[in-house]
Write an enzyme that holds these catalytic residues in place. Structure first.
Site, PDB file in Angstrom:
ATOM      1  CE1 TYR A  29      26.843  39.866  40.341  1.00  0.00           C
ATOM      2  CE2 TYR A  29      28.853  41.088  40.807  1.00  0.00           C
ATOM      3  CZ  TYR A  29      27.607  41.000  40.220  1.00  0.00           C
ATOM      4  OH  TYR A  29      27.128  42.070  39.507  1.00  0.00           O
ATOM      5  CG  LEU A  30      32.103  32.872  39.671  1.00  0.00           C
ATOM      6  CD1 LEU A  30      32.200  31.643  38.769  1.00  0.00           C
ATOM      7  CD2 LEU A  30      32.721  32.582  41.030  1.00  0.00           C
ATOM      8  CG  HIS A  31      36.261  38.518  40.883  1.00  0.00           C
ATOM      9  ND1 HIS A  31      37.442  37.863  41.166  1.00  0.00           N
ATOM     10  CD2 HIS A  31      35.685  38.769  42.091  1.00  0.00           C
ATOM     11  CE1 HIS A  31      37.588  37.749  42.466  1.00  0.00           C
ATOM     12  NE2 HIS A  31      36.532  38.277  43.060  1.00  0.00           N
ATOM     13  N   GLY A  33      39.637  36.737  39.599  1.00  0.00           N
ATOM     14  CA  GLY A  33      40.329  36.100  40.725  1.00  0.00           C
ATOM     15  C   GLY A  33      39.842  34.678  40.923  1.00  0.00           C
ATOM     16  CG  HIS A  34      35.784  33.983  42.175  1.00  0.00           C
ATOM     17  ND1 HIS A  34      35.118  35.165  41.959  1.00  0.00           N
ATOM     18  CD2 HIS A  34      35.684  33.746  43.511  1.00  0.00           C
ATOM     19  CE1 HIS A  34      34.635  35.620  43.100  1.00  0.00           C
ATOM     20  NE2 HIS A  34      34.966  34.788  44.065  1.00  0.00           N
ATOM     21  CG  ASP A 147      39.420  35.796  51.202  1.00  0.00           C
ATOM     22  OD1 ASP A 147      38.791  36.641  51.830  1.00  0.00           O
ATOM     23  OD2 ASP A 147      39.236  35.585  49.984  1.00  0.00           O
ATOM     24  CB  VAL A 173      43.456  38.212  40.141  1.00  0.00           C
ATOM     25  CG1 VAL A 173      43.205  38.934  38.824  1.00  0.00           C
ATOM     26  CG2 VAL A 173      43.981  36.801  39.889  1.00  0.00           C
TER      27      VAL A 173
HETATM   28  P1  AMP Z   1      34.677  34.119  47.650  1.00  0.00           P
HETATM   29  O1  AMP Z   1      33.722  33.890  46.532  1.00  0.00           O
HETATM   30  O2  AMP Z   1      34.871  35.554  47.991  1.00  0.00           O
HETATM   31  O3  AMP Z   1      34.438  33.245  48.848  1.00  0.00           O
HETATM   32  O4  AMP Z   1      36.098  33.659  47.086  1.00  0.00           O
HETATM   33  C1  AMP Z   1      36.303  32.344  46.638  1.00  0.00           C
HETATM   34  C2  AMP Z   1      37.773  32.092  46.489  1.00  0.00           C
HETATM   35  O5  AMP Z   1      38.316  33.012  45.536  1.00  0.00           O
HETATM   36  C3  AMP Z   1      38.547  32.313  47.791  1.00  0.00           C
HETATM   37  O6  AMP Z   1      39.529  31.300  47.934  1.00  0.00           O
HETATM   38  C4  AMP Z   1      39.172  33.665  47.589  1.00  0.00           C
HETATM   39  O7  AMP Z   1      40.373  33.848  48.318  1.00  0.00           O
HETATM   40  C5  AMP Z   1      39.451  33.639  46.091  1.00  0.00           C
HETATM   41  N1  AMP Z   1      39.580  35.016  45.595  1.00  0.00           N
HETATM   42  C6  AMP Z   1      38.716  36.037  45.785  1.00  0.00           C
HETATM   43  N2  AMP Z   1      39.202  37.170  45.225  1.00  0.00           N
HETATM   44  C7  AMP Z   1      40.405  36.850  44.686  1.00  0.00           C
HETATM   45  C8  AMP Z   1      41.414  37.597  43.984  1.00  0.00           C
HETATM   46  N3  AMP Z   1      41.281  38.895  43.719  1.00  0.00           N
HETATM   47  N4  AMP Z   1      42.513  36.936  43.579  1.00  0.00           N
HETATM   48  C9  AMP Z   1      42.673  35.608  43.849  1.00  0.00           C
HETATM   49  N5  AMP Z   1      41.770  34.856  44.504  1.00  0.00           N
HETATM   50  C10 AMP Z   1      40.647  35.459  44.914  1.00  0.00           C
END
Ligand code: AMP
Length: 276
Positions: A29-31, A33-34, A147, A173
């Site tokens: 569910y990428l945004h 930040g990912h 995180d 982000v």
């Molecule tokens: P997740 O899909 O939530 O497990 O996140 C995957 C990776 O993306 C993890 O290393 C998170 O810390 C990073 N991540 C999630 N949200 C953000 C954001 N807003 N800015 C930067 N990295 C992010």
């Protein structure tokens, strides 16, 4: 971009990649930040591998595993556009086949903050990340500062277990109004979305107070608490003012600080942090 599911498909495709290989693990569910992690990996590595796996073992039974948002088709396009070479989308059966009983646990740094609120969370994270690392065998792995504790825990695991992997932590982000991007932001209705700015607002207030000379840990925590309590739709779970590496809570005067917090807005649990 190739997409693989099983370990044997992954091994075959991984063997074709030239190094250094950069790896971006996600739950999908990428945004933006990912994608900032994938872009950084693309800039710094000869090949880029991403994974999408909503890891059941890092969710408690009361948490949002079943409702966690998913959109693999959209995610695949976004990763392909970012220049990812290989996408691994294991199923729960691939990661946790019948008879699975081996866990990776990191001790002290998982007991506080998120670990105190979510006691089984980091055991799930470290176990799945170790398995993802063993599958992908990257030279570098990219994580988000979003995180913050997870980054500390993974660095500890990599050092303690001698994984030959460099951990790269990328900045948070944010939306223009300061809200840190998160897949869980989609749970918020418009009033809650507005209220959710209280996380970054209160952290920025603590940063401003710190730079204006307020270095007392209790007073800084109290300042954040007061701002969150003034937002009727937000419930503060914790605000921490801790050492950025050990995550030990500061007492008295502080110089380097990781402020981190968890706040419930309706039924959605949001986290944010800031280092000064
Ligand atoms: P997740 O899909 O939530 O497990 O996140 C995957 C990776 O993306 C993890 O290393 C998170 O810390 C990073 N991540 C999630 N949200 C953000 C954001 N807003 N800015 C930067 N990295 C992010």
């Amino acid at each position: 971009m190739k997409t693989v599911t099983t370990i044997s498909e992954l091994r075959a495709e991984r063997a074709k990649l030239t190094g250094p290989v950069g790896f971006v693990p996600t739950m999908g569910y990428l945004h933006a930040g990912h994608l900032s992690l994938a872009r950084r990996a693309r800039e710094e590595c000869a090949s880029v591998v991403a994974s999408i796996f909503v890891n059941p073992t890092q969710f408690a039974p009361t948490e949002d595993l079943a409702s966690y948002p998913r959109d693999l088709a959209r995610d695949s396009h976004l990763l392909e556009d970012t220049g990812v070479d290989l996408l691994w989308t294991p199923t729960p059966e691939v990661m946790y086949p019948e008879g699975f009983q081996t866990w990776v646990t990191v001790d002290e740094v998982t007991k506080v903050l998120e670990g105190a609120s979510r006691p089984t969370h980091f055991r799930g994270v470290t176990t799945v990340v170790a398995k993802l690392f063993n599958g992908v065998q990257p030279q570098r792995a990219y994580f988000g500062q979003k995180d913050a504790q997870q980054a500390v825990v993974i660095r500890r695991m990599v050092q303690d277990l001698n994984f030959p992997i460099e951990i790269v932590v990328c900045p948070i982000v944010r939306e223009p109004d300061g809200l840190a991007l998160s897949s869980r932001n989609t749970y918020l209705d418009s009033a809650q979305r507005q209220a959710a700015t209280v996380l970054s607002r209160s952290l920025n207030a603590a940063k401003d107070a710190f730079h204006a000379g307020q270095h007392d840990a209790d007073k800084l925590r109290a300042l954040v608490t007061e701002i969150v309590n003034a937002e009727p739709l937000a419930d503060l779970e914790y605000i921490s003012c801790a050492h950025p590496d050990t995550l030990q809570e500061h007492k008295g005067k502080v110089d380097r600080v990781l402020f981190s917090m968890a706040v419930r807005v309706g039924r959605t649990r949001l986290i944010d942090n800031l280092i000064v």
